[in-house]
Design a protein around this motif. Structure first.
Motif, PDB file in Angstrom:
ATOM      1  N   ARG A 279     -25.513  17.544 -15.527  1.00 11.45           N
ATOM      2  CA  ARG A 279     -25.472  17.789 -17.082  1.00 11.45           C
ATOM      3  C   ARG A 279     -26.064  16.491 -17.649  1.00 11.45           C
ATOM      4  O   ARG A 279     -26.557  16.642 -18.723  1.00 11.45           O
ATOM      5  CB  ARG A 279     -24.386  18.316 -17.388  1.00 11.45           C
ATOM      6  CG  ARG A 279     -23.021  17.365 -17.568  1.00 11.45           C
ATOM      7  CD  ARG A 279     -21.732  17.974 -17.886  1.00 11.45           C
ATOM      8  NE  ARG A 279     -20.634  17.062 -17.942  1.00 11.45           N
ATOM      9  CZ  ARG A 279     -19.488  17.373 -17.496  1.00 11.45           C
ATOM     10  NH1 ARG A 279     -19.110  18.467 -16.738  1.00 11.45           N
ATOM     11  NH2 ARG A 279     -18.524  16.524 -17.574  1.00 11.45           N
TER      12      ARG A 279
ATOM     13  N   SER B  98     -32.487  25.262 -23.215  1.00  6.27           N
ATOM     14  CA  SER B  98     -32.204  26.549 -22.748  1.00  6.27           C
ATOM     15  C   SER B  98     -31.298  26.285 -21.544  1.00  6.27           C
ATOM     16  O   SER B  98     -30.608  27.350 -20.782  1.00  6.27           O
ATOM     17  CB  SER B  98     -33.293  27.379 -22.462  1.00  6.27           C
ATOM     18  OG  SER B  98     -34.265  26.976 -21.214  1.00  6.27           O
ATOM     19  N   THR B  99     -31.371  25.290 -20.826  1.00  6.43           N
ATOM     20  CA  THR B  99     -30.614  25.157 -19.544  1.00  6.43           C
ATOM     21  C   THR B  99     -29.422  24.221 -19.595  1.00  6.43           C
ATOM     22  O   THR B  99     -28.746  24.125 -18.621  1.00  6.43           O
ATOM     23  CB  THR B  99     -31.617  24.162 -18.440  1.00  6.43           C
ATOM     24  OG1 THR B  99     -31.759  22.755 -19.103  1.00  6.43           O
ATOM     25  CG2 THR B  99     -33.074  24.462 -18.390  1.00  6.43           C
TER      26      THR B  99
ATOM     27  N   LEU C 283     -26.617  24.744 -21.633  1.00  4.92           N
ATOM     28  CA  LEU C 283     -25.183  25.313 -21.730  1.00  4.92           C
ATOM     29  C   LEU C 283     -24.397  25.549 -20.293  1.00  4.92           C
ATOM     30  O   LEU C 283     -23.613  25.422 -19.844  1.00  4.92           O
ATOM     31  CB  LEU C 283     -25.136  26.599 -22.429  1.00  4.92           C
ATOM     32  CG  LEU C 283     -23.834  27.294 -22.508  1.00  4.92           C
ATOM     33  CD1 LEU C 283     -22.724  26.363 -23.248  1.00  4.92           C
ATOM     34  CD2 LEU C 283     -23.947  28.609 -23.265  1.00  4.92           C
ATOM     35  N   LYS C 284     -25.687  26.125 -19.324  1.00  2.64           N
ATOM     36  CA  LYS C 284     -25.183  26.494 -18.049  1.00  2.64           C
ATOM     37  C   LYS C 284     -24.650  25.134 -17.168  1.00  2.64           C
ATOM     38  O   LYS C 284     -23.874  25.166 -16.459  1.00  2.64           O
ATOM     39  CB  LYS C 284     -26.610  26.813 -17.282  1.00  2.64           C
ATOM     40  CG  LYS C 284     -26.595  27.198 -15.851  1.00  2.64           C
ATOM     41  CD  LYS C 284     -25.435  28.276 -15.365  1.00  2.64           C
ATOM     42  CE  LYS C 284     -26.231  29.587 -15.839  1.00  2.64           C
ATOM     43  NZ  LYS C 284     -25.270  30.804 -15.295  1.00  2.64           N
ATOM     44  N   ALA C 285     -25.256  23.964 -17.648  1.00  6.79           N
ATOM     45  CA  ALA C 285     -24.774  22.954 -16.906  1.00  6.79           C
ATOM     46  C   ALA C 285     -23.176  22.404 -17.454  1.00  6.79           C
ATOM     47  O   ALA C 285     -22.595  21.671 -16.524  1.00  6.79           O
ATOM     48  CB  ALA C 285     -25.650  21.812 -17.340  1.00  6.79           C
TER      49      ALA C 285
ATOM     50  N   GLU D  91     -20.937  24.848 -17.690  1.00  3.43           N
ATOM     51  CA  GLU D  91     -20.109  25.980 -17.429  1.00  3.43           C
ATOM     52  C   GLU D  91     -19.021  25.552 -16.437  1.00  3.43           C
ATOM     53  O   GLU D  91     -17.821  25.873 -16.536  1.00  3.43           O
ATOM     54  CB  GLU D  91     -20.840  27.013 -16.907  1.00  3.43           C
ATOM     55  CG  GLU D  91     -21.566  27.965 -17.917  1.00  3.43           C
ATOM     56  CD  GLU D  91     -22.370  29.220 -17.428  1.00  3.43           C
ATOM     57  OE1 GLU D  91     -22.778  29.906 -18.454  1.00  3.43           O
ATOM     58  OE2 GLU D  91     -22.405  29.424 -16.420  1.00  3.43           O
TER      59      GLU D  91
ATOM     60  N   TRP E  44     -14.424  25.954 -25.756  1.00  2.00           N
ATOM     61  CA  TRP E  44     -15.523  26.778 -25.303  1.00  2.00           C
ATOM     62  C   TRP E  44     -16.385  27.645 -26.167  1.00  2.00           C
ATOM     63  O   TRP E  44     -17.573  27.456 -26.196  1.00  2.00           O
ATOM     64  CB  TRP E  44     -15.086  27.334 -23.846  1.00  2.00           C
ATOM     65  CG  TRP E  44     -16.460  27.657 -23.383  1.00  2.00           C
ATOM     66  CD1 TRP E  44     -16.788  29.045 -23.122  1.00  2.00           C
ATOM     67  CD2 TRP E  44     -17.339  26.861 -22.656  1.00  2.00           C
ATOM     68  NE1 TRP E  44     -17.934  28.963 -22.316  1.00  2.00           N
ATOM     69  CE2 TRP E  44     -18.298  27.878 -22.002  1.00  2.00           C
ATOM     70  CE3 TRP E  44     -17.567  25.557 -22.158  1.00  2.00           C
ATOM     71  CZ2 TRP E  44     -19.397  27.227 -21.585  1.00  2.00           C
ATOM     72  CZ3 TRP E  44     -18.839  25.149 -21.898  1.00  2.00           C
ATOM     73  CH2 TRP E  44     -19.779  26.131 -21.182  1.00  2.00           C
TER      74      TRP E  44
ATOM     75  N   SER F 219     -20.171  26.711 -27.018  1.00  2.00           N
ATOM     76  CA  SER F 219     -21.286  27.479 -26.252  1.00  2.00           C
ATOM     77  C   SER F 219     -21.988  28.115 -27.403  1.00  2.00           C
ATOM     78  O   SER F 219     -23.202  28.325 -27.447  1.00  2.00           O
ATOM     79  CB  SER F 219     -20.737  28.442 -25.295  1.00  2.00           C
ATOM     80  OG  SER F 219     -19.504  29.343 -26.072  1.00  2.00           O
TER      81      SER F 219
ATOM     82  N   ASN G  98     -25.803  27.501 -27.877  1.00  4.52           N
ATOM     83  CA  ASN G  98     -26.705  28.853 -27.963  1.00  4.52           C
ATOM     84  C   ASN G  98     -27.840  28.696 -29.283  1.00  4.52           C
ATOM     85  O   ASN G  98     -28.752  29.016 -29.300  1.00  4.52           O
ATOM     86  CB  ASN G  98     -25.963  29.939 -27.882  1.00  4.52           C
ATOM     87  CG  ASN G  98     -25.648  30.340 -26.550  1.00  4.52           C
ATOM     88  OD1 ASN G  98     -26.263  29.925 -25.588  1.00  4.52           O
ATOM     89  ND2 ASN G  98     -24.447  30.991 -26.370  1.00  4.52           N
TER      90      ASN G  98
ATOM     91  N   ASP H 165     -29.915  28.374 -11.136  1.00  6.33           N
ATOM     92  CA  ASP H 165     -30.126  29.043 -12.229  1.00  6.33           C
ATOM     93  C   ASP H 165     -31.184  28.639 -13.116  1.00  6.33           C
ATOM     94  O   ASP H 165     -32.191  29.399 -13.788  1.00  6.33           O
ATOM     95  CB  ASP H 165     -29.104  29.224 -13.044  1.00  6.33           C
ATOM     96  CG  ASP H 165     -27.818  29.756 -12.426  1.00  6.33           C
ATOM     97  OD1 ASP H 165     -27.433  30.785 -12.494  1.00  6.33           O
ATOM     98  OD2 ASP H 165     -27.032  28.873 -11.709  1.00  6.33           O
ATOM     99  N   ASN H 166     -31.334  27.329 -13.249  1.00  8.35           N
ATOM    100  CA  ASN H 166     -32.291  26.721 -14.174  1.00  8.35           C
ATOM    101  C   ASN H 166     -33.479  26.027 -13.505  1.00  8.35           C
ATOM    102  O   ASN H 166     -34.611  25.470 -14.048  1.00  8.35           O
ATOM    103  CB  ASN H 166     -31.670  25.575 -14.698  1.00  8.35           C
ATOM    104  CG  ASN H 166     -30.416  25.880 -15.880  1.00  8.35           C
ATOM    105  OD1 ASN H 166     -30.651  26.928 -16.442  1.00  8.35           O
ATOM    106  ND2 ASN H 166     -29.435  24.905 -16.094  1.00  8.35           N
TER     107      ASN H 166
END
Lengths: 148, 148
Positions: free
Chosen positions: A33, A72-73, A75-77, A79, A95, A99, A103, B58-59
């Protein structure tokens, strides 16, 4: 060695590989992240130099695209619930709010990049202040650390 | 004050704003290219963590796109002949070779990103070693500095 101490010692020995693996995994998660957030920081820095006219704007659309892609990448990082690095625990305790803001950040940078392609860079740069309101989130969710 | 000294003094005074401006400009130029090269470093780091299976993929396509985009901006950032930072003077004394390699880097990362979109991420990742041969150029053109 008392019996209870001995069991504790053996349990600690047995757990060592698991704990070590978990620590490595957590470092990977934090590093990942940080790669993403540092990319955003570097690209925002490059964009800032263009906005202040210190640097010509040849690359500006590529910077806007890179910001949108990287946003765009992000938030995934976050999780994996792994506190540490510069992330405050509020990332995970709030959270839903975190999030939502991530977004929104992704959506606004995507809109800015789309505007650059469709209506030109000047139109896009009018959205910078709204799209890159980094401080709003950082004040709540980031604990800045001195650079190593 | 001797006459010649007086003229030197006045000339220095007159030049001070110009010299100061030039220094600021040079810092801007160096900062800008460092933003770009650091972005490449961060994105390559994120990709490396995915390649080593430390992080889910994913990314991955976004990382490949961000690398290609950023690579496409890099040569422009070195066009001003401003030595300093981590750039060795060879960047400009070997400009034809340097720019050829930078253009190859941009072309290979663009091809890798295109492959990811057309043939999937696994096909693209087979090109990583050729596309991200950073060390080949860094050995010649970069003098790495300790992080501040």
């Amino acid at each position: 060695m008392r019996r209870s101490s001995k069991w504790l010692y053996l349990a600690a020995l047995a757990l060592t590989p698991i704990l070590t693996t978990a620590a490595v995994d957590n470092k990977d998660v934090i590093d990942y992240r940080q790669h993403i957030m540092s990319t955003l920081n570097e690209q925002a820095g490059a964009l800032g130099e263009i906005l202040s006219s210190a640097i010509p704007d040849d690359n500006v659309v590529a910077h806007l695209d890179a910001l949108a892609l990287t946003a765009s990448t992000a938030l995934k990082a976050f999780e994996p619930k792994v506190p540490g690095g510069e992330a405050k625990p509020e990332v995970w305790s709030n959270w839903a709010e975190f999030s939502k803001r991530m977004n929104e950040f992704a959506a606004m940078t995507a809109k800015m990049a789309k505007t650059a392609h469709e209506d030109g860079k000047d139109a896009a740069l009018g959205q910078v202040v709204d799209a890159l309101s980094c401080k709003g989130c950082h004040d709540t969710y980031r604990k800045e650390q001195a650079k190593k």
